[in-house]
Design an enzyme around this catalytic site. Sequence first.
Site, short mmCIF file in Angstrom:
data_model
loop_
_atom_site.label_atom_id
_atom_site.label_comp_id
_atom_site.label_asym_id
_atom_site.label_seq_id
_atom_site.Cartn_x
_atom_site.Cartn_y
_atom_site.Cartn_z
N GLU A 182 -8.81 -14.77 37.85
CA GLU A 182 -7.76 -14.33 38.30
C GLU A 182 -7.39 -15.12 39.67
OE1 GLU A 182 -6.36 -10.27 35.72
OE2 GLU A 182 -6.92 -10.30 37.82
N GLU A 193 -6.40 -12.97 43.63
CA GLU A 193 -6.65 -12.35 42.69
C GLU A 193 -5.24 -11.51 42.33
OE1 GLU A 193 -8.22 -7.90 40.63
OE2 GLU A 193 -9.03 -8.78 42.70
N ASP A 249 -3.15 -12.62 39.05
CA ASP A 249 -2.93 -11.61 37.94
C ASP A 249 -1.60 -11.70 37.52
OD1 ASP A 249 -3.57 -9.11 36.64
OD2 ASP A 249 -2.00 -8.19 37.66
N ASP A 292 -12.35 -10.73 37.95
CA ASP A 292 -11.32 -10.89 39.06
C ASP A 292 -11.46 -12.45 39.47
OD1 ASP A 292 -10.80 -8.28 38.80
OD2 ASP A 292 -12.06 -7.56 40.47
#
Length: 226
Positions: A120, A44, A48, A117
């Site tokens: 990502e 994640e 991101d 989450d």
Amino acid sequence: MTAPSDIAAWVATAFDHQPRDPKLFARALTHGSHGGGESYERLEFLGDRVLGLVVATWLYERFPTEPEGSLSARFNAIVSRESCAVVGRTIGVPAWLILGKQARDDGAQMSDNVVGDAVEALLGALYLEAGLDAATAFVRRAFDDRLDARSEAPKHPKSALQEWAAAHHCRPPVYSVVARSGPHHAPSFTIQVEVGGKAGGSATADGSSKQEAEKAAAAALLEKLA
């Protein structure tokens, strides 16, 4: 537990990529509550940053005359947790999440935080296996309707409320936490915002993070003051 081979078949359809390491994508779907192995948190973290780079480049190209402030407003709307969660639900992420029993019983499967989450994390896994071009292709395909959802850059409700307060000679907005509830993986915050002054007022709203609850409270107060 869902077999990595089944996850690989879904990834091939959802991401247009045949995983070389299905376990990598299984990890991207594994919540920390599951235990017994790695969760999606590191992926994640990577995803991101990949999402941010892809969207920033995309906006820079798509809106060549817009100033930095407008691009930032568009960027924040597109990469928000809610936006990622909408994309995740569209491609079917909730059905593939690997959760602990308590988290599943608590509804984490449909939590914006968890689904967003995981999106990502999956993007991070895609980047590791197939590179930036594949990650870019997925983001531009999955987030396209969110990029062109409006002709003008959206104004963040907190910024809009700050401007309203200044224009009406009120004190700046003050945000406070009224309550926090829910388990760690799916928290809920209640935030109150108050604008002091003769023309001011207050409003409360809930959100899955302090930031989102503050945003919702600001929007609610702007609606009351309109």
